[in-house]
Design a protein around this motif. Sequence first.
Motif, mmCIF file in Angstrom:
data_model
loop_
_atom_site.group_PDB
_atom_site.id
_atom_site.type_symbol
_atom_site.label_atom_id
_atom_site.label_comp_id
_atom_site.label_asym_id
_atom_site.label_seq_id
_atom_site.Cartn_x
_atom_site.Cartn_y
_atom_site.Cartn_z
ATOM 1 N N VAL A 1 0.840 -1.203 0.000
ATOM 2 C CA VAL A 1 0.000 0.000 0.000
ATOM 3 C C VAL A 1 0.877 1.256 0.000
ATOM 4 O O VAL A 1 0.652 2.192 -0.781
ATOM 5 N N ALA B 1 2.652 1.667 -3.261
ATOM 6 C CA ALA B 1 1.751 2.154 -4.310
ATOM 7 C C ALA B 1 1.582 3.672 -4.202
ATOM 8 O O ALA B 1 1.612 4.377 -5.207
ATOM 9 N N ARG C 1 4.275 5.755 -5.636
ATOM 10 C CA ARG C 1 4.223 5.947 -7.085
ATOM 11 C C ARG C 1 3.084 6.885 -7.471
ATOM 12 O O ARG C 1 3.183 7.646 -8.425
ATOM 13 N N LEU C 2 1.977 6.798 -6.715
ATOM 14 C CA LEU C 2 0.801 7.596 -7.074
ATOM 15 C C LEU C 2 0.909 9.069 -6.677
ATOM 16 O O LEU C 2 0.477 9.947 -7.427
ATOM 17 N N LEU D 1 2.157 11.624 -9.105
ATOM 18 C CA LEU D 1 1.259 11.775 -10.253
ATOM 19 C C LEU D 1 0.090 12.683 -9.894
ATOM 20 O O LEU D 1 -0.314 13.552 -10.675
ATOM 21 N N ILE D 2 -0.461 12.480 -8.699
ATOM 22 C CA ILE D 2 -1.588 13.309 -8.270
ATOM 23 C C ILE D 2 -1.096 14.736 -8.068
ATOM 24 O O ILE D 2 -1.712 15.695 -8.511
#
Lengths: 309, 309
Positions: free
Chosen positions: B262, B265, B268-269, B272-273
Amino acid sequence: MLCSFCSNQAVYRSPYSGQAFCARCFKRNLEERVRTVINRHKLFEPHDHILVAVSGGKDSLVLLNVLHKIESRYTGVKLTALTVDEGVKGYRVSGVEIAKEASEKLGVEHHIVSFKEIYGYTLDEIYAKALEKGSQLHACTFCGVLRRKALNLKAKELGATKLATGHNLDDEAQTVLINLLRGSVVRLARLGVKPPRLWEGFVPRVKPLRYIPEREVALYAYLSGFKLYEEECRYVRLSMRDEVRWMLNRLEAKHPGMKYAVVGAIDRLAPLIDKEVKVEVKPCRHCGEPTARDICRPCEVLEEVGVLS
Amino acid sequence: MLCSFCSNQAVYRSPYSGQAFCARCFKRNLEERVRTVINRHKLFEPHDHILVAVSGGKDSLVLLNVLHKIESRYTGVKLTALTVDEGVKGYRVSGVEIAKEASEKLGVEHHIVSFKEIYGYTLDEIYAKALEKGSQLHACTFCGVLRRKALNLKAKELGATKLATGHNLDDEAQTVLINLLRGSVVRLARLGVKPPRLWEGFVPRVKPLRYIPEREVALYAYLSGFKLYEEECRYVRLSMRDEVRWMLNRLEAKHPGMKYAVVGAIDRLAPLIDKEVKVEVKPCRHCGEPTARDICRPCEVLEEVGVLS
């Protein structure tokens, strides 16, 4: 309890809006919500040939009926139903029958495609081979991987331009959490409301029921008098999805709206991930179907148990 | 069970790597993992003044000790400890003492900042006002919101260039899930390993323990003989975090590595956000501290209960 819309006897109260619904208003309201999702996200286009995956279970029956109601207004749109027969002894037989009957009743063309005709073996046969070979793969893995490929192959053969599946809000929220818990960022990119960039060879998939809670789909099926088959697949097992389902239901009971929040969050996140994470798709070395690998996952699992034809 | 590294008696086996550790090798290994995270993600720079938030609880004591071990090698880096005294009668007193002692033992400068001196009221006084006013806000909301601001204000006053907190893997995984379950996409952007774009007025926060499971932090504290205070805050309540903690622990027991997946993840996210979601920060109308709102959340909650000075 009276219906908030027409003052008839209510059968359901929404834990989200607090509104009460009689059977008729509930069904209309659900259809309206599906229609809104289709329009807002432009899930379909005027000349789409929509192939609906109908297992015969409640979700797919509701999907077929609601889509028929919405899309039969548009003369350019064609609706076709497809049932995959995986070949599990004693299972699916009545599902296929129910799907066929439901399609006939609506005047929708119905097709059946079997693992046997596509892969040369039924799921029972494939899984028996897997056990023989000492494979660690579960029957559900073969089933899921091979069903997806069967749907796509048949969709292309029938000239369908969209493939619609009956995944509901619960399914979608569970899938988001499962992928997050596995750290599968790339898979999260595929879970938005609109299918990500179109890869040649994949018929775009849409999920018009993805904002409808499972219990509301079930209620719609019940109120519509749909014939339901309650047989359980003999390969069913306690999976991670069951654990996540149980947890989400527990949280949702205390904090209504959480499943919706999860799916809403992924709607915003998926396009961001999709933009960054470039997945290159090429033809499978064995079957020529599109894949991000050298050999596609369906061919890989069939090869693992020695039944790749 | 013998240590996989030195063959001494082992005290712990990692469910992830399967390796067994004696007390000494376990501590070294944990320190090495923290050092790797700091280096890989460039959490600190050669002339950083690192302010460590030390409540006196196990996580912050481990953080202070491990950072001291790692960073005292670098002559350009300064380490300072800060304890926030929220002002809860009977609570924190021993926490402040423990934090002070731990800092002295390491030769680290220690500061205390209280809600009373910053906001004019203790948490007890603020919450009593809230009850009087019939506010729906819980004591934990005031505490969290006001503690964050206190840390940032004091960090700036002390000229710190980084603020380090003791959040561990469990904390981080829980926070990710909570924000996802609430659909708070913007908050997810702040949960990556590197603080997102620097906003003027916010001292960048880093969490060097974010990949260390809570039980390993606790074991490190125990093996180090740290004095722990076991008092429970009188405002403690069963929160959504407790539910999520319980669920994650249940899942992790069956599928070791999920918490890590989790957090991996979100690493990585988050960027981007962060790239997509533009948050404009401006000075709070009341206090001038940076905020994305008109009035910052700390001033807002104080205003709600009529103690905004």
